[in-house]
Design an enzyme around this catalytic site. Structure first.
Site, short mmCIF file in Angstrom:
data_model
loop_
_atom_site.label_atom_id
_atom_site.label_comp_id
_atom_site.label_asym_id
_atom_site.label_seq_id
_atom_site.Cartn_x
_atom_site.Cartn_y
_atom_site.Cartn_z
N CYS A 61 -2.31 -6.05 6.62
CA CYS A 61 -3.45 -5.13 7.42
C CYS A 61 -4.48 -6.08 7.83
O CYS A 61 -4.90 -7.01 7.43
CB CYS A 61 -3.49 -4.00 6.23
SG CYS A 61 -4.74 -2.86 6.35
N CYS B 16 -8.45 -0.24 9.59
CA CYS B 16 -7.51 -1.29 9.38
C CYS B 16 -6.36 -2.18 11.07
O CYS B 16 -5.11 -1.97 11.25
CB CYS B 16 -6.15 -0.70 8.77
SG CYS B 16 -7.51 -0.48 6.84
N LYS C 154 0.48 4.81 -3.88
CA LYS C 154 -0.96 3.72 -3.59
C LYS C 154 -1.83 4.82 -3.79
O LYS C 154 -2.02 5.68 -2.46
CB LYS C 154 -1.07 2.21 -2.85
CG LYS C 154 -2.35 2.15 -3.65
CD LYS C 154 -2.85 1.13 -1.92
CE LYS C 154 -4.23 0.54 -1.77
NZ LYS C 154 -3.87 -0.40 -0.83
N LYS D 248 0.90 5.61 0.89
CA LYS D 248 -1.23 5.39 0.57
C LYS D 248 -2.10 6.25 1.41
O LYS D 248 -2.02 7.32 2.53
CB LYS D 248 -1.04 4.15 1.99
CG LYS D 248 -2.48 3.68 1.40
CD LYS D 248 -2.32 1.61 1.76
CE LYS D 248 -4.36 1.48 1.58
NZ LYS D 248 -4.64 0.44 1.64
C1 PBG Z 1 -6.01 -3.24 2.30
C2 PBG Z 1 -5.79 -2.78 1.56
C3 PBG Z 1 -6.67 -1.95 0.46
C4 PBG Z 1 -5.88 -2.41 -1.33
C5 PBG Z 1 -5.11 -2.99 -0.63
N1 PBG Z 1 -4.91 -2.94 0.76
C6 PBG Z 1 -7.77 -1.17 0.89
C7 PBG Z 1 -8.22 -0.13 1.41
O1 PBG Z 1 -7.18 0.26 2.84
O2 PBG Z 1 -8.93 0.60 1.97
C8 PBG Z 1 -6.95 -1.24 -2.23
C9 PBG Z 1 -6.57 -2.08 -3.75
C10 PBG Z 1 -6.92 -1.64 -4.51
O3 PBG Z 1 -8.80 -1.07 -4.42
O4 PBG Z 1 -7.28 -2.04 -5.65
N2 PBG Z 1 -5.92 -1.92 3.42
#
Ligand code: PBG
Length: 326
Positions: A120, A130, A248, A195
């Site tokens: 990412c 991102c 997630k 996600k």
């Molecule tokens: C990157 C990413 C994020 C997380 C994992 N990969 C942050 C987001 O999307 O803002 C979050 C992981 C966590 O909160 O433990 N895009």
């Protein structure tokens, strides 16, 4: 039938009886431990927003990874913080980038430990989004090309699994094609398929220095209110070449994990994210709950819901606990 012939409590009478009829067990084999690597040398700096987590440099992360492996944990998930950020996140695919060096160092020292990499751009762009920005929003297809470059550079450095977490449409296809075309047909893709645009990422954004400088992620991450759409996202990622799909966050999204389990056959990962982790930590620190018991309850519940793989900042603690109870 029914009571008094049937007494459910008969099977709960003793620890051995409960063990005998237990339906779900967390195993060390299920665990993935996230690690943060930043530019520098000799670093092991506590992350303020995430108790018990650290920023490592590519040299010190090797010992940490070896400890993770010695606990029997099969995989780490790497996040990188580059020395320099720019509008397109070019450090993300630099051959000598911080993640690439960390992968090489870990694989050299601990070859059996699987290295999964977060794919990412948010940690690498100066605006914290991102992908690349066009007219105030993230431009999908050019971003996919950069993500494919990033994933390929991780594979070249020795990553076993690449894990795109950006939520661009089609990124799994771009990544799969780039891997195929360059001789990495056996590198697996774990896609962050469902996600959500969640408030539970707060502590992580501080840890990864990846908060967006303007706006939010709601034009690419999923609306928290949607469930059918998660099934569509997952189906697409599998069709594009994902080997493992992820839901997630995990705890507030167990219905999604459950639905995914009913419908798809591939391995399902649940990401017990930073905010969920810190809720357990903070509650325990305030003397309100038992940390270890809560941790095991969360992980067991995610498995019960249908997850096969548990990505958690508790992985080391859970592995130790599981060792003790054997
Ligand atoms: C990157 C990413 C994020 C997380 C994992 N990969 C942050 C987001 O999307 O803002 C979050 C992981 C966590 O909160 O433990 N895009």
């Amino acid at each position: 039938m029914g009571f008094p012939k049937i007494r459910m409590r008969r099977l709960r009478r003793s620890a051995s009886m409960r063990r005998l009829v237990r339906e779900t067990a967390v195993s060390v084999d299920d665990l993935v431990y996230p690690l943060f690597v930043r530019e520098g040398a000799g670093l092991k700096e506590p992350i303020k927003s995430m108790d018990g987590c650290f920023h490592f440099s590519p040299d010190t992360i090797v010992a940490e990874a070896a400890e993770v492996a010695s606990l029997g944990i099969p995989a780490v998930l790497l996040f990188g913080l580059p020395a320099r950020k720019d509008p397109i996140g070019s450090q993300a695919w630099a051959e000598d980038g911080v993640v690439q060096r960390a992968i090489k160092a870990i694989k050299k020292q601990t070859p059996e430990l699987l290295v999964i990499t977060d794919v990412c751009l948010c940690e690498f762009t100066d605006h914290g989004h991102c992908g690349v920005i066009k007219e105030g929003t993230v431009d999908n297809d050019p971003t996919c090309e950069l993500l494919a470059k990033m994933a390929l550079s991780h594979a070249q450095a020795g990553a076993d699994i690449v894990a795109p977490s950006d939520m661009m449409d089609g990124r799994v296809r771009y990544i799969r094609q780039a891997l195929e075309a360059n001789g990495f047909k056996d590198v697996a893709i774990m896609s962050y398929a469902a996600k959500y645009a969640s408030a539970f990422y707060g502590p992580f954004r501080d840890a990864a220095e990846s908060a967006p400088a303007f706006g939010d992620r709601r034009s690419y991450q999923m609306d928290v209110a949607n469930s059918d759409q998660a099934m569509a996202e997952i189906a697409l990622d599998i069709e594009e070449g994902a080997d493992i799909v992820m839901v997630k966050p995990a705890l507030a999204y167990m219905d999604i994990i459950y639905r995914t389990r009913q419908r798809f056959d591939c391995p399902i990962a649940a990401y017990n994210v930073s905010g969920e982790y810190m809720m357990v930590k903070s509650s325990a620190a305030a003397g309100l709950s038992d940390e270890e018991a809560t941790m095991m309850e969360v992980l067991t519940s995610l498995k019960r819901a249908g997850a096969d793989i548990l990505i958690t900042y508790f992985a080391k603690d859970a592995a130790k606990k599981l060792q003790e109870s054997q």
